[in-house]
Design a protein around this motif. Structure first.
Motif, PDB file in Angstrom:
ATOM      1  N   UNK A  64     -11.562  -3.822  31.842  1.00 45.20           N
ATOM      2  CA  UNK A  64     -10.984  -2.814  31.026  1.00 45.20           C
ATOM      3  C   UNK A  64      -9.740  -2.426  31.979  1.00 45.20           C
ATOM      4  N   UNK A  65      -8.511  -2.162  31.443  1.00 40.85           N
ATOM      5  CA  UNK A  65      -7.419  -1.654  32.155  1.00 40.85           C
ATOM      6  C   UNK A  65      -7.486  -0.530  32.920  1.00 40.85           C
ATOM      7  N   UNK A  66      -8.290   0.469  32.283  1.00 37.10           N
ATOM      8  CA  UNK A  66      -8.481   1.705  32.823  1.00 37.10           C
ATOM      9  C   UNK A  66      -9.088   1.623  34.256  1.00 37.10           C
ATOM     10  N   UNK A  67     -10.202   0.568  34.305  1.00 34.75           N
ATOM     11  CA  UNK A  67     -10.721   0.346  35.784  1.00 34.75           C
ATOM     12  C   UNK A  67      -9.571   0.133  36.787  1.00 34.75           C
ATOM     13  N   UNK A  68      -8.922  -0.742  36.480  1.00 34.02           N
ATOM     14  CA  UNK A  68      -7.780  -1.299  37.431  1.00 34.02           C
ATOM     15  C   UNK A  68      -6.793  -0.307  37.779  1.00 34.02           C
ATOM     16  N   UNK A  69      -6.487   0.708  36.721  1.00 39.84           N
ATOM     17  CA  UNK A  69      -5.741   1.837  37.020  1.00 39.84           C
ATOM     18  C   UNK A  69      -6.264   2.608  38.092  1.00 39.84           C
ATOM     19  N   UNK A  70      -7.567   2.965  38.001  1.00 40.86           N
ATOM     20  CA  UNK A  70      -8.311   3.663  38.908  1.00 40.86           C
ATOM     21  C   UNK A  70      -8.309   3.228  40.419  1.00 40.86           C
ATOM     22  N   UNK A  71      -8.499   1.575  40.386  1.00 37.86           N
ATOM     23  CA  UNK A  71      -8.450   1.059  41.478  1.00 37.86           C
ATOM     24  C   UNK A  71      -7.179   1.041  42.398  1.00 37.86           C
ATOM     25  N   UNK A  72      -5.939   0.789  41.512  1.00 39.71           N
ATOM     26  CA  UNK A  72      -4.674   0.896  42.128  1.00 39.71           C
ATOM     27  C   UNK A  72      -4.255   2.138  42.672  1.00 39.71           C
ATOM     28  N   UNK A 107      -5.239   6.609  49.145  1.00 41.56           N
ATOM     29  CA  UNK A 107      -5.870   6.544  50.333  1.00 41.56           C
ATOM     30  C   UNK A 107      -5.050   6.218  51.313  1.00 41.56           C
ATOM     31  N   UNK A 108      -4.274   4.988  51.035  1.00 40.12           N
ATOM     32  CA  UNK A 108      -3.239   4.439  52.039  1.00 40.12           C
ATOM     33  C   UNK A 108      -2.475   5.481  52.549  1.00 40.12           C
ATOM     34  N   UNK A 109      -1.735   6.212  51.630  1.00 37.74           N
ATOM     35  CA  UNK A 109      -0.648   7.106  51.929  1.00 37.74           C
ATOM     36  C   UNK A 109      -1.122   8.374  52.927  1.00 37.74           C
ATOM     37  N   UNK A 110      -2.253   8.643  52.453  1.00 41.17           N
ATOM     38  CA  UNK A 110      -3.035   9.961  53.169  1.00 41.17           C
ATOM     39  C   UNK A 110      -3.397   9.605  54.789  1.00 41.17           C
ATOM     40  N   UNK A 111      -3.881   8.136  54.805  1.00 37.15           N
ATOM     41  CA  UNK A 111      -4.242   7.559  56.081  1.00 37.15           C
ATOM     42  C   UNK A 111      -3.251   7.551  57.014  1.00 37.15           C
ATOM     43  N   UNK A 112      -2.170   6.837  56.510  1.00 36.19           N
ATOM     44  CA  UNK A 112      -1.165   6.409  57.150  1.00 36.19           C
ATOM     45  C   UNK A 112       0.073   7.162  57.552  1.00 36.19           C
ATOM     46  N   UNK A 113       0.198   8.175  56.559  1.00 39.35           N
ATOM     47  CA  UNK A 113       1.306   9.474  56.569  1.00 39.35           C
ATOM     48  C   UNK A 113       0.917  10.825  56.939  1.00 39.35           C
ATOM     49  N   UNK A 114      -0.501  11.005  56.765  1.00 41.38           N
ATOM     50  CA  UNK A 114      -1.139  12.331  57.069  1.00 41.38           C
ATOM     51  C   UNK A 114      -0.454  13.311  56.183  1.00 41.38           C
ATOM     52  N   UNK A 115      -0.507  12.760  55.014  1.00 40.31           N
ATOM     53  CA  UNK A 115       0.025  13.919  53.903  1.00 40.31           C
ATOM     54  C   UNK A 115      -1.002  13.902  52.802  1.00 40.31           C
ATOM     55  N   UNK A 116      -1.178  15.108  52.127  1.00 37.72           N
ATOM     56  CA  UNK A 116      -2.071  15.164  50.986  1.00 37.72           C
ATOM     57  C   UNK A 116      -1.583  14.692  49.574  1.00 37.72           C
ATOM     58  N   UNK A 117      -2.099  13.801  49.104  1.00 39.31           N
ATOM     59  CA  UNK A 117      -1.911  13.357  47.841  1.00 39.31           C
ATOM     60  C   UNK A 117      -2.680  13.507  46.517  1.00 39.31           C
ATOM     61  N   UNK A 118      -1.929  13.508  45.432  1.00 43.95           N
ATOM     62  CA  UNK A 118      -2.736  13.889  44.263  1.00 43.95           C
ATOM     63  C   UNK A 118      -2.355  12.904  43.097  1.00 43.95           C
ATOM     64  N   UNK A 119      -3.383  12.450  42.632  1.00 43.25           N
ATOM     65  CA  UNK A 119      -3.515  11.447  41.437  1.00 43.25           C
ATOM     66  C   UNK A 119      -3.357  11.881  40.037  1.00 43.25           C
ATOM     67  N   UNK A 120      -2.169  11.681  39.630  1.00 39.43           N
ATOM     68  CA  UNK A 120      -1.752  12.196  38.035  1.00 39.43           C
ATOM     69  C   UNK A 120      -2.552  10.953  37.204  1.00 39.43           C
ATOM     70  N   UNK A 121      -3.574  11.239  36.679  1.00 34.78           N
ATOM     71  CA  UNK A 121      -4.243  10.289  35.766  1.00 34.78           C
ATOM     72  C   UNK A 121      -3.403   9.967  34.508  1.00 34.78           C
ATOM     73  N   UNK A 122      -3.097   8.962  34.011  1.00 34.36           N
ATOM     74  CA  UNK A 122      -3.789   7.657  34.636  1.00 34.36           C
ATOM     75  C   UNK A 122      -3.070   6.781  35.697  1.00 34.36           C
ATOM     76  N   UNK A 123      -1.799   7.155  35.975  1.00 35.72           N
ATOM     77  CA  UNK A 123      -0.977   6.150  36.778  1.00 35.72           C
ATOM     78  C   UNK A 123      -0.032   6.393  38.064  1.00 35.72           C
ATOM     79  N   UNK A 124      -0.141   7.721  38.169  1.00 37.42           N
ATOM     80  CA  UNK A 124       1.068   8.082  39.261  1.00 37.42           C
ATOM     81  C   UNK A 124       0.293   9.012  40.522  1.00 37.42           C
TER      82      UNK A 124
END
Length: 270
Positions: free
Chosen positions: A84-92, A98-115
């Motif tokens: 299901x495409x929605x599963x891979x949207x979530x994975x992406x 997670x990568x941005x938060x870990x490497x740049x020490x900034x808080x990210x938010x996910x704007x469902x489903x893609x941003x």
């Protein structure tokens, strides 16, 4: 170009990114992945320094700045799995956040489903598509764009709509970021979530990350069906195990929204 050796130094994967193909310029990394899909192994990554046609969900355009941002697509071939495409949207999205938060020490938010957003402005978008027939796909391509080292002056040259809703990691951190480090972490995260999906058929870790970092869960949102004009106010309750949004109306009747047919109208910046 991206420093391949540097990316490889950060990789801790067995599948994702074990084959990486780089280009100076492409129409899009997605188009290249689709073209080479049948000849490449599971987990192949295409990177480009620039894209002449960078589009994301529903064909919306994304900012392209050569040597500044990250443009990549990943070939996945989960044979025999419930796709299901929605599963891979979530994975992406969870992998980028997670990568941005870990490497740049900034808080990210996910704007469902893609941003993925920082301070209500977009820094990344994820787009997923089946390869082959939608009812019997050969696999999935996850495409990602990340605004990395664009400065304020470069974003200011963009049209008003995009300029007023976009940012970059450089702007948010005050310094240039190491693109290869971020790419390595993104690919490691994709592997983690993909490994769970392949072994257990679930995406629990990715869904949990998306809920924890959601910009809309536990908030009232405005929703439209794609191609319709009616706007409804709904309460975003959660994200289910398939990556779909669970909402409730004013009478507390629950409904499940799929990303392919849903447009979320966000208050403030889009």
């Amino acid at each position: 170009m991206y420093d391949f050796n540097s990316i490889n130094d950060y990789l801790n994967t067995k599948i994702i990114g074990q084959t990486i193909i780089q280009y100076d310029n492409l129409t899009s990394t997605y188009a290249k992945d689709k073209n080479i899909f049948n000849t490449c192994p599971d987990g192949t990554v295409v990177l480009s320094e620039n894209q002449s046609k960078c589009t994301v969900r529903f064909g919306n355009k994304w900012i392209c700045r050569e040597d500044k941002n990250i443009y990549l697509s990943i070939i996945l071939k989960p044979i025999g799995k419930n796709l299901m495409i929605s599963k891979f949207d979530v994975i992406g999205c969870s992998s980028v956040c997670e990568a941005v938060a870990d490497t740049c020490n900034v808080e990210c938010k996910i704007k469902w489903p893609n941003d993925v957003m920082i301070n209500n402005n977009k820094i990344s978008s994820v787009s997923c598509d089946f390869v082959g027939k939608s009812d019997d796909p050969s696999g999935v391509i996850i495409s990602m764009v990340v605004n990395a080292n664009m400065g304020t002056d470069e974003i200011d040259k963009i049209n008003e709509e995009i300029k007023n809703s976009s940012t970059s990691l450089k702007i948010e951190t005050g310094t240039d970021v190491h693109r290869e480090l971020i790419i390595g972490h993104i690919l490691n995260n994709v592997e983690k979530h993909y490994d769970e999906f392949m072994k257990q058929g679930t995406i629990i870790s990715a869904v949990s990350s998306c809920i924890h970092n959601s910009a809309i869960v536990n908030k009232t949102i405005s929703v439209m069906k794609r191609g319709k004009k009616t706007v409804r106010k709904l309460y975003a309750k959660s994200i289910d195990g398939e990556g779909r949004l669970v909402v409730a109306d004013e009478k507390e009747n629950e409904e499940i929204l799929s990303p392919g047919e849903t447009i979320i109208i966000y208050e403030g910046k889009a």
